[in-house]
Design an enzyme around this catalytic site. Sequence first.
Site, PDB file in Angstrom:
ATOM      1  N   LYS A   1       2.479   1.983   3.362  1.00  0.00           N
ATOM      2  CA  LYS A   1       1.648   2.182   4.561  1.00  0.00           C
ATOM      3  C   LYS A   1       1.846   1.059   5.556  1.00  0.00           C
ATOM      4  CE  LYS A   1      -2.615   4.450   3.097  1.00  0.00           C
ATOM      5  NZ  LYS A   1      -2.565   4.404   1.669  1.00  0.00           N
TER       6      LYS A   1
ATOM      7  N   ASP B   1       0.809  -1.211   0.000  1.00  0.00           N
ATOM      8  CA  ASP B   1       0.000   0.000   0.000  1.00  0.00           C
ATOM      9  C   ASP B   1       0.855   1.280   0.000  1.00  0.00           C
ATOM     10  OD1 ASP B   1      -2.360   1.341  -0.109  1.00  0.00           O
ATOM     11  OD2 ASP B   1      -3.025   0.908   1.923  1.00  0.00           O
TER      12      ASP B   1
ATOM     13  N   LYS C   1      -8.145  -1.520   3.432  1.00  0.00           N
ATOM     14  CA  LYS C   1      -7.530  -0.200   3.587  1.00  0.00           C
ATOM     15  C   LYS C   1      -7.499   0.205   5.056  1.00  0.00           C
ATOM     16  CE  LYS C   1      -6.349   2.787   0.434  1.00  0.00           C
ATOM     17  NZ  LYS C   1      -5.220   2.528  -0.416  1.00  0.00           N
TER      18      LYS C   1
HETATM   19  P1  NAD Z   1      -8.086   3.129 -10.242  1.00  0.00           P
HETATM   20  O1  NAD Z   1      -9.345   2.474  -9.851  1.00  0.00           O
HETATM   21  O2  NAD Z   1      -8.128   4.400 -10.985  1.00  0.00           O
HETATM   22  O3  NAD Z   1      -7.172   2.132 -11.076  1.00  0.00           O
HETATM   23  C1  NAD Z   1      -7.164   0.777 -10.863  1.00  0.00           C
HETATM   24  C2  NAD Z   1      -7.105   0.092 -12.219  1.00  0.00           C
HETATM   25  O4  NAD Z   1      -6.974  -1.303 -11.979  1.00  0.00           O
HETATM   26  C3  NAD Z   1      -8.365   0.273 -13.051  1.00  0.00           C
HETATM   27  O5  NAD Z   1      -8.020   0.748 -14.326  1.00  0.00           O
HETATM   28  C4  NAD Z   1      -8.958  -1.142 -13.140  1.00  0.00           C
HETATM   29  O6  NAD Z   1      -9.593  -1.383 -14.371  1.00  0.00           O
HETATM   30  C5  NAD Z   1      -7.720  -1.976 -12.954  1.00  0.00           C
HETATM   31  N1  NAD Z   1      -7.916  -3.341 -12.461  1.00  0.00           N
HETATM   32  C6  NAD Z   1      -8.776  -3.812 -11.525  1.00  0.00           C
HETATM   33  N2  NAD Z   1      -8.588  -5.126 -11.322  1.00  0.00           N
HETATM   34  C7  NAD Z   1      -7.569  -5.501 -12.141  1.00  0.00           C
HETATM   35  C8  NAD Z   1      -6.905  -6.715 -12.378  1.00  0.00           C
HETATM   36  N3  NAD Z   1      -7.264  -7.828 -11.746  1.00  0.00           N
HETATM   37  N4  NAD Z   1      -5.885  -6.723 -13.269  1.00  0.00           N
HETATM   38  C9  NAD Z   1      -5.523  -5.600 -13.950  1.00  0.00           C
HETATM   39  N5  NAD Z   1      -6.137  -4.415 -13.758  1.00  0.00           N
HETATM   40  C10 NAD Z   1      -7.143  -4.372 -12.865  1.00  0.00           C
HETATM   41  O7  NAD Z   1      -7.269   3.299  -8.869  1.00  0.00           O
HETATM   42  P2  NAD Z   1      -5.975   4.190  -8.574  1.00  0.00           P
HETATM   43  O8  NAD Z   1      -6.420   5.480  -7.996  1.00  0.00           O
HETATM   44  O9  NAD Z   1      -5.079   4.167  -9.726  1.00  0.00           O
HETATM   45  O10 NAD Z   1      -5.356   3.351  -7.367  1.00  0.00           O
HETATM   46  C11 NAD Z   1      -4.835   2.073  -7.612  1.00  0.00           C
HETATM   47  C12 NAD Z   1      -4.562   1.335  -6.336  1.00  0.00           C
HETATM   48  O11 NAD Z   1      -3.581   2.019  -5.593  1.00  0.00           O
HETATM   49  C13 NAD Z   1      -5.771   1.153  -5.425  1.00  0.00           C
HETATM   50  O12 NAD Z   1      -5.787  -0.132  -4.881  1.00  0.00           O
HETATM   51  C14 NAD Z   1      -5.501   2.145  -4.334  1.00  0.00           C
HETATM   52  O13 NAD Z   1      -6.086   1.788  -3.097  1.00  0.00           O
HETATM   53  C15 NAD Z   1      -3.991   2.078  -4.252  1.00  0.00           C
HETATM   54  N6  NAD Z   1      -3.450   3.259  -3.589  1.00  0.00           N
HETATM   55  C16 NAD Z   1      -3.571   4.484  -4.167  1.00  0.00           C
HETATM   56  C17 NAD Z   1      -3.049   5.593  -3.513  1.00  0.00           C
HETATM   57  C18 NAD Z   1      -3.128   6.968  -4.105  1.00  0.00           C
HETATM   58  O14 NAD Z   1      -2.783   7.918  -3.475  1.00  0.00           O
HETATM   59  N7  NAD Z   1      -3.538   7.112  -5.326  1.00  0.00           N
HETATM   60  C19 NAD Z   1      -2.439   5.432  -2.276  1.00  0.00           C
HETATM   61  C20 NAD Z   1      -2.337   4.156  -1.731  1.00  0.00           C
HETATM   62  C21 NAD Z   1      -2.829   3.080  -2.414  1.00  0.00           C
END
Ligand code: NAD
Length: 528
Positions: free
Chosen positions: A484, A320, A369
């Site tokens: 995290k 994370d 989360k």
């Molecule tokens: P998002 O939903 O915009 O992007 C996720 C992508 O993953 C989507 O395009 C979806 O189609 C794809 N996806 C889902 N299941 C899949 C699979 N099995 N194989 C391939 N692709 C798949 O989300 P985001 O904002 O880009 O965040 C991504 C991840 O990062 C999340 O889990 C989020 O919790 C984690 N995260 C983000 C942040 C941040 O600050 N942006 C911080 C910590 C963790």
Amino acid sequence: MLVDTFSVAGKADTTDYKTSKFVYNNTEVEMKDGHAVVTPTHKELEIRISQHAPKTGLMLVGFGGSNGSTLLGGLLANQHNITWERKDGVCNPNFFGSMIESSTVRLGTTHAGEDVYAPFRSLVPFVDPKNPDQFMLGGWDINNDNMYAAMQKAAVLDVTLQHKLRPYMENITPMPSVFDINFVAANQEDRANNVITAEYAKEMLGEEVDTTGRRWYVEVIKAQMRKFKEENNLEKIVVLWTANTECFAPIIEGVNTTEAELLASLKDAEKSKHIAPSSLFAIAAIEEKVTFINGSPQNTLVPGVIEYAVRNRSMIGGDDFKSGQTKMKSVLTDFLVSSGIKPTCIASYNHLGNNDGLNLSSPAQFRSKEITKANVVDDIVASNDILYKRPGEIEKPDHCIVIKYLKYVGDSKRAMDEYTSEIFMRGKNTIVLHNTCEDSLLAAPIIMDMALCGEMLGRLEVREPNGEWENFHPVMNTISFFCKAPRVPDQTPIINALPAQRACLENILRCVAGLPIETNMRLENRVM
Ligand code: NAD
């Protein structure tokens, strides 16, 4: 003063390796009847890193999401020096938010009393992300939008920049991926139009596949990795999960608690249903000896996966990304507790309107989360029993985390925190924070740093004088600054405090560079 590069007097590196000798000073503590006996220890060690930064491909799972498309757009803008206009003027690309590319380390002080700094990246030969011949992106998504369309949907980068990036991004489409709706929120099902099928598997593997269980997915992912590496002439790849947060996979004896169970379960129709898509990517990476990093909160790295990685000496890390609210928490709580102030109540609220927020609006995914966000104060609290000592019980601050989906705010996640602490003579001190996070713009450079560090750690070796060179442990807790919920090897304490995490990484790399570790003693400024 900032210098671009530096050399250490009297140190000569070979063209193959940057090598240094150093003395590792530590302590051993023995408890005797509640009394601690501390023995300082000193160990002579050598540390080295290969000078050759390999041409590296970072393969993102979830490439078409907000993080993936933002990182690709930002990277291409940097690599091709693309400028863009906004109402406040012309913008130049940068890597702000990347510790490696945009932070510095102190080299020392000149005779005139001026501190001299060098870029963090000058400590060791990192892969250079600005150089398209050294670093590139690719990956998988369950959605078949091209990367320009994905960037438009994410609505993160300025529109004028998106237009300029269009020719670079519209021909890039994510590879099909593994999808299991049981691991993500029901509201994600509509996105899934780019998934690995038996027909696609046949095309990739060149033969009919047995689709019992989930082993066949692993084989397809491995073939996709090899193809990407070959087609792009890469020397190395790193795989990083930035797809949707999954629910926690159940840890079941006979299914995934050991390597043997896990490998057997992959071929079993029923048991393999408990193996999450993210774990399939981790297994594939381990089998290809490719570094794997989990950027989401779920327990991708179940015990069987960890055992497998350690035995194969294949690097894994996570979990994370620590980007906004939690990063702040691991600084603020550390500051309070190390000042002798006692945080007693921490309330953290978030609302966000991106697809990550939509997925997290489902309870099972939110739970993943909540767990990674909650544990972040544990070690800091445990470090100070003067503050947290109630006879007979372990005391912790009251701590709650709330995440709500509000579409309107999009990727501009709001994080609101209240920290109440006990101060002198039972007084109370309350700090309230409001943070507009710009989620993906914070996360994208962290993803890049994790990949660059993960690659670099694979080249780092230590040994006792004349001993065998050894790599760092496959469970990369050295990248915990970016996580995290840092994954650590068994029997190893978890460090969450951000300054300690940064000092760890910086000091290891200072040793490689031949610089003394940064103690901040600066006696030359304090003693006559
Ligand atoms: P998002 O939903 O915009 O992007 C996720 C992508 O993953 C989507 O395009 C979806 O189609 C794809 N996806 C889902 N299941 C899949 C699979 N099995 N194989 C391939 N692709 C798949 O989300 P985001 O904002 O880009 O965040 C991504 C991840 O990062 C999340 O889990 C989020 O919790 C984690 N995260 C983000 C942040 C941040 O600050 N942006 C911080 C910590 C963790």
